[in-house]
Design a protein around this motif. Structure first.
Motif, PDB file in Angstrom:
ATOM      1  N   ALA A  32       0.496  -0.700   0.005  1.00  7.34           N
ATOM      2  CA  ALA A  32      -0.195  -0.342   0.132  1.00  7.34           C
ATOM      3  C   ALA A  32       1.028   1.080   0.153  1.00  7.34           C
ATOM      4  N   MET A  33       1.896   1.161   0.904  1.00  5.73           N
ATOM      5  CA  MET A  33       3.017   2.338   0.633  1.00  5.73           C
ATOM      6  C   MET A  33       3.358   2.291  -0.607  1.00  5.73           C
ATOM      7  N   TYR A  34       3.867   1.596  -1.468  1.00 10.50           N
ATOM      8  CA  TYR A  34       4.267   1.816  -2.939  1.00 10.50           C
ATOM      9  C   TYR A  34       3.165   2.378  -3.489  1.00 10.50           C
ATOM     10  N   ARG A  35       1.447   2.221  -3.308  1.00 12.84           N
ATOM     11  CA  ARG A  35       0.799   2.308  -4.358  1.00 12.84           C
ATOM     12  C   ARG A  35       0.362   3.761  -4.161  1.00 12.84           C
ATOM     13  N   ALA A  36       0.418   4.346  -2.804  1.00 11.83           N
ATOM     14  CA  ALA A  36       0.797   6.082  -2.029  1.00 11.83           C
ATOM     15  C   ALA A  36       1.705   6.194  -2.771  1.00 11.83           C
ATOM     16  N   VAL A  37       3.074   5.964  -3.095  1.00  9.09           N
ATOM     17  CA  VAL A  37       4.393   6.905  -3.821  1.00  9.09           C
ATOM     18  C   VAL A  37       3.405   7.108  -5.001  1.00  9.09           C
ATOM     19  N   THR A  38       3.174   5.628  -5.704  1.00  5.02           N
ATOM     20  CA  THR A  38       2.209   5.930  -7.122  1.00  5.02           C
ATOM     21  C   THR A  38       0.878   6.703  -7.423  1.00  5.02           C
ATOM     22  N   THR A  56      12.274  11.868  -6.670  1.00  5.69           N
ATOM     23  CA  THR A  56      11.791  13.312  -6.221  1.00  5.69           C
ATOM     24  C   THR A  56      10.604  13.270  -5.231  1.00  5.69           C
ATOM     25  N   VAL A  57       9.636  12.297  -5.892  1.00  5.72           N
ATOM     26  CA  VAL A  57       8.025  12.911  -5.567  1.00  5.72           C
ATOM     27  C   VAL A  57       8.416  12.097  -4.529  1.00  5.72           C
ATOM     28  N   ALA A  58       8.598  10.751  -4.474  1.00  2.04           N
ATOM     29  CA  ALA A  58       8.962   9.674  -3.146  1.00  2.04           C
ATOM     30  C   ALA A  58       9.553  10.733  -2.195  1.00  2.04           C
ATOM     31  N   ALA A  59      10.594  11.140  -1.967  1.00  2.00           N
ATOM     32  CA  ALA A  59      11.164  12.004  -1.095  1.00  2.00           C
ATOM     33  C   ALA A  59      10.034  13.315  -1.027  1.00  2.00           C
ATOM     34  N   LYS A  60       9.538  13.555  -1.335  1.00  2.00           N
ATOM     35  CA  LYS A  60       7.947  14.639  -0.819  1.00  2.00           C
ATOM     36  C   LYS A  60       7.192  13.726  -0.272  1.00  2.00           C
ATOM     37  N   ALA A  61       6.627  12.720  -1.035  1.00  2.00           N
ATOM     38  CA  ALA A  61       5.461  12.361   0.120  1.00  2.00           C
ATOM     39  C   ALA A  61       4.970  11.833   0.654  1.00  2.00           C
ATOM     40  N   ASP A  62       4.029  12.598   1.893  1.00  2.00           N
ATOM     41  CA  ASP A  62       3.647  11.723   3.137  1.00  2.00           C
ATOM     42  C   ASP A  62       2.496  11.009   3.036  1.00  2.00           C
ATOM     43  N   VAL A  63       3.539   9.832   3.082  1.00  2.00           N
ATOM     44  CA  VAL A  63       2.564   8.426   3.380  1.00  2.00           C
ATOM     45  C   VAL A  63       2.697   8.249   4.416  1.00  2.00           C
ATOM     46  N   VAL A  64       1.657   8.241   5.290  1.00  2.00           N
ATOM     47  CA  VAL A  64       1.101   7.773   6.491  1.00  2.00           C
ATOM     48  C   VAL A  64       0.025   6.674   6.294  1.00  2.00           C
ATOM     49  N   VAL A  65       0.331   5.363   7.452  1.00  2.00           N
ATOM     50  CA  VAL A  65       0.157   4.008   6.975  1.00  2.00           C
ATOM     51  C   VAL A  65      -0.429   3.481   8.801  1.00  2.00           C
ATOM     52  N   GLY A  66      -1.325   3.740   8.548  1.00  2.00           N
ATOM     53  CA  GLY A  66      -2.192   2.888   9.816  1.00  2.00           C
ATOM     54  C   GLY A  66      -1.933   1.237  10.399  1.00  2.00           C
ATOM     55  N   PRO A  69      -4.931  -3.429  12.652  1.00  2.00           N
ATOM     56  CA  PRO A  69      -4.952  -4.371  11.502  1.00  2.00           C
ATOM     57  C   PRO A  69      -6.855  -4.485  11.038  1.00  2.00           C
ATOM     58  N   CYS A  70      -7.549  -4.089  12.283  1.00  2.00           N
ATOM     59  CA  CYS A  70      -8.917  -3.170  12.717  1.00  2.00           C
ATOM     60  C   CYS A  70     -10.159  -2.329  11.142  1.00  2.00           C
ATOM     61  N   SER A  71      -8.067  -1.780  11.218  1.00  2.00           N
ATOM     62  CA  SER A  71      -8.965  -0.886  10.508  1.00  2.00           C
ATOM     63  C   SER A  71      -7.771   0.268   9.427  1.00  2.00           C
ATOM     64  N   PRO A  72      -6.642  -0.506   9.010  1.00  2.00           N
ATOM     65  CA  PRO A  72      -5.924  -0.059   8.367  1.00  2.00           C
ATOM     66  C   PRO A  72      -6.262   0.661   7.773  1.00  2.00           C
ATOM     67  N   SER A  73      -5.388   2.116   7.139  1.00  2.00           N
ATOM     68  CA  SER A  73      -5.471   3.575   6.392  1.00  2.00           C
ATOM     69  C   SER A  73      -4.480   3.383   5.954  1.00  2.00           C
ATOM     70  N   VAL A  74      -4.335   4.315   4.842  1.00  2.00           N
ATOM     71  CA  VAL A  74      -3.055   4.659   3.875  1.00  2.00           C
ATOM     72  C   VAL A  74      -3.499   6.138   3.378  1.00  2.00           C
ATOM     73  N   LYS A  75      -2.670   7.171   3.935  1.00  2.00           N
ATOM     74  CA  LYS A  75      -2.859   8.425   3.126  1.00  2.00           C
ATOM     75  C   LYS A  75      -1.591   9.297   3.283  1.00  2.00           C
ATOM     76  N   LEU A  76      -2.144  10.055   2.228  1.00  2.00           N
ATOM     77  CA  LEU A  76      -1.148  11.067   1.445  1.00  2.00           C
ATOM     78  C   LEU A  76      -1.256  12.772   2.450  1.00  2.00           C
ATOM     79  N   GLY A  77      -0.166  12.826   3.366  1.00  2.00           N
ATOM     80  CA  GLY A  77      -0.833  14.053   4.283  1.00  2.00           C
ATOM     81  C   GLY A  77      -1.853  13.558   5.193  1.00  2.00           C
ATOM     82  N   GLU A  78      -3.096  14.489   4.815  1.00  2.00           N
ATOM     83  CA  GLU A  78      -4.153  14.247   5.656  1.00  2.00           C
ATOM     84  C   GLU A  78      -5.115  13.405   5.199  1.00  2.00           C
TER      85      GLU A  78
END
Length: 232
Positions: A32-38, A56-66, A69-78
């Motif tokens: 999911a983290m690679y997908r978020a950068v994508t 450069t995109v990966a360095a700047k991307a604010d990937v936030v992963v919960g 396991p009951c409520s996993p989340s994937v965010k870019l910033g907020e």
């Protein structure tokens, strides 16, 4: 610490979440983290064949992963991008992004930080991906490489896509699965492969609960469960 690796359609994500829930452990979906950068790369208009641009995109991307396991989340910033990362365009593009060495270096560092934090807070982690046992956490107590017949995997993926409201024609899904396997297993840096000491588990004829049971048995056989039932 349980490292689950393998290609798509093996039941990896569902198994990893259910196992983590059963153990009271943290859960991390590294794919999911690679997908978020994508997602970030596609939004930026970066050339997917330009490694420097993707780095450069990966360095700047604010990937936030919960890691619950009951409520996993994937965010870019907020912004929650949990649904967007499963879209057809991201699925078709993620292998190109994941093949860039600088992208992998950035995300592996972040993955190890998340794993360390999860181990400290939850006492155990179940981590899934394609290079967890071989690269990210080579000292994991249990490393398992899930496999399944390609047609079975394509059928599972098509069912998942259909359930999520995405186009799902099995022949095209099979072609996409084969393409992703080829790209992930032949990339120059950290290709998808089982760790040398990984247990291979074919899930073709197993349902999710049977796979979870098999993993719990492996943990028990290796004396890798502490008194609370969490993986050591």
């Amino acid at each position: 610490m349980v490292a689950l690796d393998g290609p798509s359609g093996t039941g990896k994500t569902t198994v990893a979440r259910r196992l983590a829930q059963r153990l009271g452990a943290g859960y991390l979906d590294t794919g999911a983290m690679y997908r978020a950068v994508t997602v970030a790369a596609l939004r930026s208009g970066a050339d997917l064949s330009d490694g420097e641009a993707l780095a450069t995109v990966a360095a700047k991307a604010d990937v936030v992963v919960g890691t619950d396991p009951c409520s996993p989340s994937v965010k870019l910033g907020e912004e929650d991008v949990s649904a967007e990362i499963r879209g057809e365009q991201v699925t078709a593009s993620v292998s190109a992004v994941a093949a860039v060495p600088a992208v992998r270096e950035r995300l592996v560092t972040l993955q190890r930080e998340l794993i360390a934090a999860g181990l400290e807070s939850a006492g155990g982690m179940v981590v899934e991906g394609r290079d967890i046992g071989a690269v990210v956490v080579p000292d994991a107590g249990l490393k398992v490489f899930l496999t399944a017949d390609p047609d079975v995997r394509a059928a599972r993926r098509a069912a998942q896509d259909s359930a999520a409201g995405r186009p799902a024609e099995q022949a095209s899904v099979r072609a996409a699965v084969d393409r992703r396997d080829r790209l992930d297993s032949t990339r120059a840096v950290n290709p998808m492969r089982p760790a040398e000491d990984a247990v291979h588990l074919d899930t073709s004829e197993l349902d999710i609960e049977q796979v979870v049971t098999a993993l719990l048995e492996l943990l028990s056989q290796r004396d890798l469960l502490d008194t609370t039932g969490a993986p050591q």
